[in-house]
Design a protein around this motif. Structure first.
Motif, PDB file in Angstrom:
ATOM      1  N   PHE A 137      -1.928  -1.800  -5.002  1.00  0.00           N
ATOM      2  CA  PHE A 137      -3.157  -1.768  -4.209  1.00  0.00           C
ATOM      3  C   PHE A 137      -3.886  -3.110  -4.280  1.00  0.00           C
ATOM      4  O   PHE A 137      -4.406  -3.610  -3.278  1.00  0.00           O
TER       5      PHE A 137
ATOM      6  N   THR B  19      -2.136  -5.447  -2.164  1.00  0.00           N
ATOM      7  CA  THR B  19      -2.419  -5.158  -0.754  1.00  0.00           C
ATOM      8  C   THR B  19      -3.656  -5.899  -0.277  1.00  0.00           C
ATOM      9  O   THR B  19      -3.649  -6.547   0.783  1.00  0.00           O
TER      10      THR B  19
ATOM     11  N   TYR C 135       0.840  -1.206   0.000  1.00  0.00           N
ATOM     12  CA  TYR C 135       0.000   0.000   0.000  1.00  0.00           C
ATOM     13  C   TYR C 135       0.872   1.251   0.000  1.00  0.00           C
ATOM     14  O   TYR C 135       0.551   2.250  -0.654  1.00  0.00           O
TER      15      TYR C 135
END
Length: 293
Positions: A127, A130, A100
Motif C-alpha cells: 500500500f 502504491t 494495491y
C-alpha cells in the motif's frame, strides 16, 4: 486492404475500448449492489454482530479484480508507442495498481484466513508503494503538461488541501486511535504511527493533485481519461478516510458500504487508462491520414 482489415479487426475485438468501459461499469454496478444488499451485520453463534465471511471474501474479490484489471490496462498504455501521455506515467500508475492488488490480497488473507486484526500487515508494504508510485505518476503527468491555472483555481486546490488536512487531523485525534495504539508493542506503535501518517499525508497530496488535473483537463477527448483518474483519486480518499475512522475501532470488520469506493476507485483508474489508449490510437490514425493527404 491490410489497413482495412486491421481496422475491422480492431472494431470487432472483444477487447475494444467500448467493451472495456462497459465491463468496468458493470463491475462497479455489481460492487455497489453487493455492498448495499449484503453488508448488514448478523448475529453469529456467540450472539455478536458480524458480517458473513463469504460477504467479506466477496468484497476482497471485487476490489482485487478492479485493481488487477486497472494495472493491466495501465501497463498496456506503457507498452504502446502511440500513447499521448508519457509512457513512464502509465508505468508508475500501473505498478501502483498492481501493488494495491497485492496489498489487498495480504490484507484479506490476514483478516479472513488468519482471523487477525489487520492493523499492520505485509499488505502495508504494498500500500505504501502504491501511494509512492501513484504520486510519482500523477506529478509527472501534471509537470509534463505545463499546467497554468488561474488564481481562483489555485485557491480551490489549496482550499481542498486545507479541508482534507483538517479532516485528517480530526480523525487522528479520535479516542479509538489511542486505544488501538495502546494494544501494540512499542516497536509496532512506531511503525503504526508512521504508516498511518504516511497514508493520510499521501491522501491529501493525491486529492490536491487530482483537483489540479480536474481543473486543468476539463475539455477535449484526451482530457476525459484524466478526469477519470482525478475522480479515482477522490474515491480513494473517501474510502481511506472512512477506514481511518472505522478501522481504528476495536469491533471493526471490513466490508462497510463506504468501502465500495475502493472498488470504484480501481474501476475509474482502469477506465481512465482505456480512454487514454483509445484517444491515443484515434489521434495517431488522424495524423497518418493528414500525412497521406
Amino acid at each position: 486492404m491490410i489497413n482495412v482489415y486491421k481496422n475491422s479487426y480492431r472494431e470487432k475485438s472483444i477487447f475494444n475500448t467500448q467493451n472495456i468501459v462497459l465491463a468496468n461499469i458493470a463491475w462497479a454496478v455489481l460492487a455497489i449492489l453487493y455492498f448495499l444488499l449484503f453488508s448488514a451485520k448478523v448475529p453469529n453463534t456467540e450472539g455478536i454482530l458480524r458480517r458473513a465471511e463469504w460477504y467479506v471474501l466477496g468484497t476482497n474479490v471485487l476490489e482485487a479484480f478492479a485493481y488487477l484489471f486497472a494495472g493491466i490496462l495501465c501497463l498496456r498504455n506503457w507498452r504502446s508507442s502511440k500513447i499521448v501521455s508519457s509512457r513512464n506515467v502509465w508505468l508508475a500508475i500501473g505498478m501502483g495498481m498492481l501493488s494495491y492488488f497485492l496489498g489487498g490480497i495480504f490484507f484479506g488473507f490476514q483478516e479472513i484466513v488468519l482471523k487477525k486484526e489487520p492493523t499492520l500487515s505485509l499488505g502495508d508494504i504494498f500500500f505504501v508503494l502504491t501511494y509512492i508510485l501513484l504520486g510519482v505518476g500523477m506529478i509527472v503527468a501534471v509537470a509534463s503538461r505545463r499546467i497554468n491555472l488561474e488564481a481562483w483555481q489555485w485557491i480551490i486546490v489549496l482550499a481542498i488541501g486545507a479541508f482534507g488536512s483538517a479532516l485528517v487531523w480530526l480523525l487522528s485525534n479520535l479516542p479509538e486511535n489511542q486505544q488501538l495504539a495502546a494494544q501494540l508493542s512499542p516497536w509496532e506503535q512506531n511503525v503504526f504511527q508512521f504508516v498511518n501518517w504516511f497514508y493520510v499525508v499521501s491522501d491529501v497530496l493525491l486529492i490536491m493533485i487530482a483537483t489540479t488535473l480536474l481543473l486543468a483537463f476539463w475539455g477535449g477527448r484526451i482530457a476525459m481519461s484524466w478526469r477519470m483518474i482525478a475522480f479515482a483519486s477522490f474515491f480513494l480518499y473517501i474510502a481511506d478516510m472512512w477506514f481511518k475512522y472505522a478501522g481504528n475501532r476495536p469491533d471493526y470488520q471490513s466490508g462497510d458500504i463506504l468501502e465500495v469506493f475502493w472498488v470504484l476507485s480501481g474501476v475509474l483508474f482502469g477506465m481512465g487508462a482505456a480512454l487514454e489508449y483509445d484517444a491515443s490510437l484515434s489521434r495517431s490514425r488522424r495524423e497518418r491520414g493528414r500525412k497521406r493527404a
